[in-house]
Scaffold this motif. Structure first.
Motif: not given
Lengths: 324, 431
Positions: A6, A9, A13, B229-230, B232-234, B236, B238-239
């Motif tokens: 985490l 990430l 981000s 990738f970024p 799909s993070l959204y 999910l 995350l973060p």
């Protein structure tokens, strides 16, 4: 979920979304430049001699402030439009340091430490010097290797074969005939292309930086600084390269290393905007590995030497170089 | 436009046998010197493939850029940026997202228009690696969309004269070869560019050419994967939090306790403000130290060790930022010390009667997070608090020189243990 993952990430981000708007700005500027800036126009307004033109390039950030992420996108298009490589390098390296936003934030970060003007002066001075010298080295290399130092997309178009030259009547006619829709279509095409192209490498750089950040403890660098000042200059340069901070923010991070000598802070602040993982990844979209290596070596050696020199000067004069 | 430098496919395969000549008008024709332009009439099999690949790739670009823009806007709206960026950058992300959406819409319209053109001119259309070319035999039509080509994803029409020239000449220009995103330092090769032809690269390139379409599509796919990738993070979610406790502790680093004798030390140079004798015969003095600390000293008549107490007060809310900034400034230290402050932050125990209260600060993004801390000294041993508990503290401000260093640490001297109490969680970041 694993907290380490985490953390990774989050760093990733943060670096990505912080840079994203500026890549968009850069991409739109790139699109507009590509569409409207006449070929070789820049060469006409730049001073013809090498050194003045490089110095103008290094100071250009004062007029066109851009952060280091956006600059990469714009540079590639400007190179194609005939901006001399040496100039481009000077702007690329000095632009993120010598601009009013960064000057202000540097002053602000160190204001309460009573070393604001000192830090601003030294940071800009060193940034300028490193950029100009590196640009001259690159210029010398460019004369040896030519455009082989650049990726194809950054190659300057051969002079005389531009869309303003009257040699082909059909093209000069067409320039005037382009409709607004066509122009917008071109701008959007260039901008989207550049955005996607650079963002891919920004993402990869951010991943690497976030991984690296998992393993560094700034605290230890600070502790080291009290023991071995020269080592700490190197340490701060490594830290700057790994942390990939925006040049607006890095002064605040440098200021948080309260007990660090001014030379260490300077190394961090001059090196970071020029060389970091994310930037190196993005540079691969303009420069060939050889040129990236030249820039990397030149900047690294210079920043180290200059900041070590400053450390020496402070020591000889008995200045502490620490916040009052 | 994504395709120009990354779609060597179509021409590379066909190119090898051809003589490479530079078309004199090509730069003006296409605005792009970095592409291989080959006009193969009659290779309908390749053309069809090329066109569909071109549109696939364009649509994927639009899709992925659109997703990026959408996520940027949604992250702004959903408040996900709070953990990532300082507030002044939130609007930037929103504006960036909107800008991408505009570009995407514009691009989508242009592609749709090209597709329409494609239908109208079936049989006269081909792709020059990323450029959609429409060959019209109709001169009137020709003027309608002449030179509609930037980096080449635009429909072209060519006059008959030009076409004749083109059938004889191959416009071989350099071109970016696919380099996998994982190894960006791999040489990006040039192709038969008149002027700076790179021989070593061409050899490598020939091997790559053999992979043909599949190789190139995989390169595009690899890029898309990176971009997804970024996004799909959204999706999910995350973060969704700030740095882990372990990370925060690492940021705080080693902190050494100031010691229990701190109060006695600070009281050494105190001057007496008020003096009175209590009923039981003990002497009570109100003291004020040079550092502005207000103390109550009680001396029992039996001559035992005098008892020192801090004086409480009303107190006002203060910021970690202000206290930390003031630590560097003599004048600010002077003006703040002795004032009673109320501060909220996270708890980190250092000793029985000493703990650190901290909050995080980010200047631009989470990557530049630094902890802001204030040392809290309490008169009695403290229990019932865990690390990372949210705590409100009231006490007098002091600035204590860090032993062995040229810097000051903001300290809050708490008068009574009841002035330390648990509180509701606040935002991680003090902005």
């Amino acid at each position: 979920m694993d907290p380490t993952l985490l953390d990774f990430l989050l760093t990733f981000s943060a670096i990505l979304w912080e840079a994203m708007p500026f890549i968009v700005v850069g991409a739109v500027i790139a699109g507009v430049l590509e569409e409207f800036l006449p070929q070789q126009f820049i060469t006409r307004i730049l001073p013809p001699r090498l050194l003045p033109s490089v110095m103008v390039g290094a100071g250009l950030g004062l007029v066109f402030p851009m952060c280091e992420c956006g600059i990469v996108v714009v540079m590639r298009r400007l190179l194609r439009k005939g901006l001399p490589l040496a100039c481009c390098i000077a702007y690329l390296l000095a632009g993120p340091i010598i601009n009013l936003v960064v000057i202000f934030s540097t002053w602000f970060a160190f204001r309460d430490h009573k070393i604001g003007p000192e830090m601003v002066g030294l940071r800009c001075g060193l940034g300028f010097l490193v950029a100009v010298v590196t640009a001259l080295i690159v210029h010398w290399q460019y004369r040896l290797y030519g455009s082989d130092l650049l990726t194809p997309l950054a190659h300057p178009r051969p002079p005389g074969k531009n869309n303003l030259s009257p040699s082909t009547s059909s093209s000069s006619e067409s320039v005037g005939r382009r409709t607004l829709f066509q122009r917008l279509s071109h701008i959007s095409a260039t901008a989207l292309h550049d955005f996607v192209d650079i963002t891919v490498f920004l993402i990869l750089g951010a991943v690497l930086a976030a991984v690296a950040k998992q393993y560094i403890a700034p605290d230890e660098v600070e502790r080291l600084s009290r023991e071995a000042p020269l080592l700490v200059i190197g340490g701060m340069m490594v830290l700057a390269a790994l942390m990939c901070l925006c040049s607006e923010a890095d002064a605040f991070v440098a200021a948080s290393f309260t007990s660090l000598h001014i030379s260490g802070k300077l190394a961090f602040l001059v090196y970071g905007p020029m060389i970091d993982i994310k930037l190196m990844m993005m540079y691969t979209r303009i420069f060939r590995p050889r040129l990236i290596l030249i820039i990397f070596t030149a900047v690294t050696i210079q920043v180290f030497l200059y900041t070590a020199l400053i450390h020496l000067i402070y020591q000889l004069n008995g200045w502490t170089g620490l916040p009052g | 436009m994504i395709s120009c430098d990354d779609w060597p496919v179509f021409s590379e395969r066909q190119q090898s046998a051809q003589t490479q000549l530079q078309h004199p008008g090509v730069y003006t024709m296409t605005d792009m010197p970095d592409h291989t332009h080959e006009h193969h009439h009659g290779h309908h099999h390749h053309e069809g493939e090329a066109i569909s690949a071109y549109f696939t790739e364009q649509l994927l670009t639009i899709l992925v850029a659109g997703l990026f823009g959408f996520v940027a806007i949604q992250m702004y709206r959903g408040g996900m940026l709070n953990n990532l960026l300082a507030p002044q950058f939130h609007t930037w992300v929103l504006a960036g997202g909107i800008a991408i959406m505009c570009l995407v819409i514009l691009r989508a319209v242009a592609i749709w228009y090209e597709a329409g053109l494609l239908q109208a001119h079936a049989g006269h259309v081909h792709i020059h690696d990323g450029h959609l070319h429409v060959h019209s035999h109709d001169h009137h039509h020709h003027h309608d969309h002449d030179h509609d080509h930037g980096c080449g994803d635009h429909p072209h029409t060519h006059s008959n004269k030009q076409r004749e020239a083109e059938t004889e000449q191959i416009h071989a220009h350099e071109q970016a070869a696919p380099s996998p995103p994982a190894a960006p330092e791999a040489p990006i090769s040039q192709h038969g560019h008149a002027g700076h032809h790179n021989e070593t690269d061409s050899e490598e390139e020939d091997e790559e050419v053999d992979h043909g379409h599949s190789h190139d599509l995989s390169w595009v796919m690899a890029r898309l994967l990176v971009l997804i990738f970024p996004v799909s993070l959204y999706f999910l979610g995350l973060p969704n939090a700030t740095y882990s406790k372990e990370r925060q502790l690492r940021m705080l680093g080693q902190e050494s306790s100031l010691g229990a004798e701190l109060l006695q030390e600070l009281a050494k140079d105190a001057e007496i403000v008020e003096e009175k004798t209590l009923e039981d015969g003990s002497l009570q003095r109100t003291l004020k130290t040079k550092t502005g600390l207000r103390l109550l000293e009680t001396r029992k008549p039996d001559g035992s060790q005098p008892r020192l107490e801090l004086l409480g007060g009303e107190g006002r809310r203060m910021r970690f930022n202000d206290l930390n900034d003031a630590a560097f400034d003599e004048a600010k230290r002077q003006s703040l010390q002795g004032q009673t402050a109320i501060l909220e932050g996270r708890f980190r125990r250092l000793g029985d009667k000493e703990f650190t209260l901290f909050r995080l600060k980010m200047t631009c993004c989470a990557a530049d997070t630094v902890p802001l801390r204030v040392r809290i000294v309490v008169p009695q041993a403290l229990s019932g608090f865990q690390d990372f508990d949210w705590v409100e503290v009231k006490g007098q401000i002091q600035f204590v020189k860090v032993p062995g260093q040229e810097r000051y640490l903001p300290v809050i001297m708490v008068a009574d243990i009841t002035d330390v109490r648990k509180t509701e969680p606040k935002g991680e970041y003090e902005l």
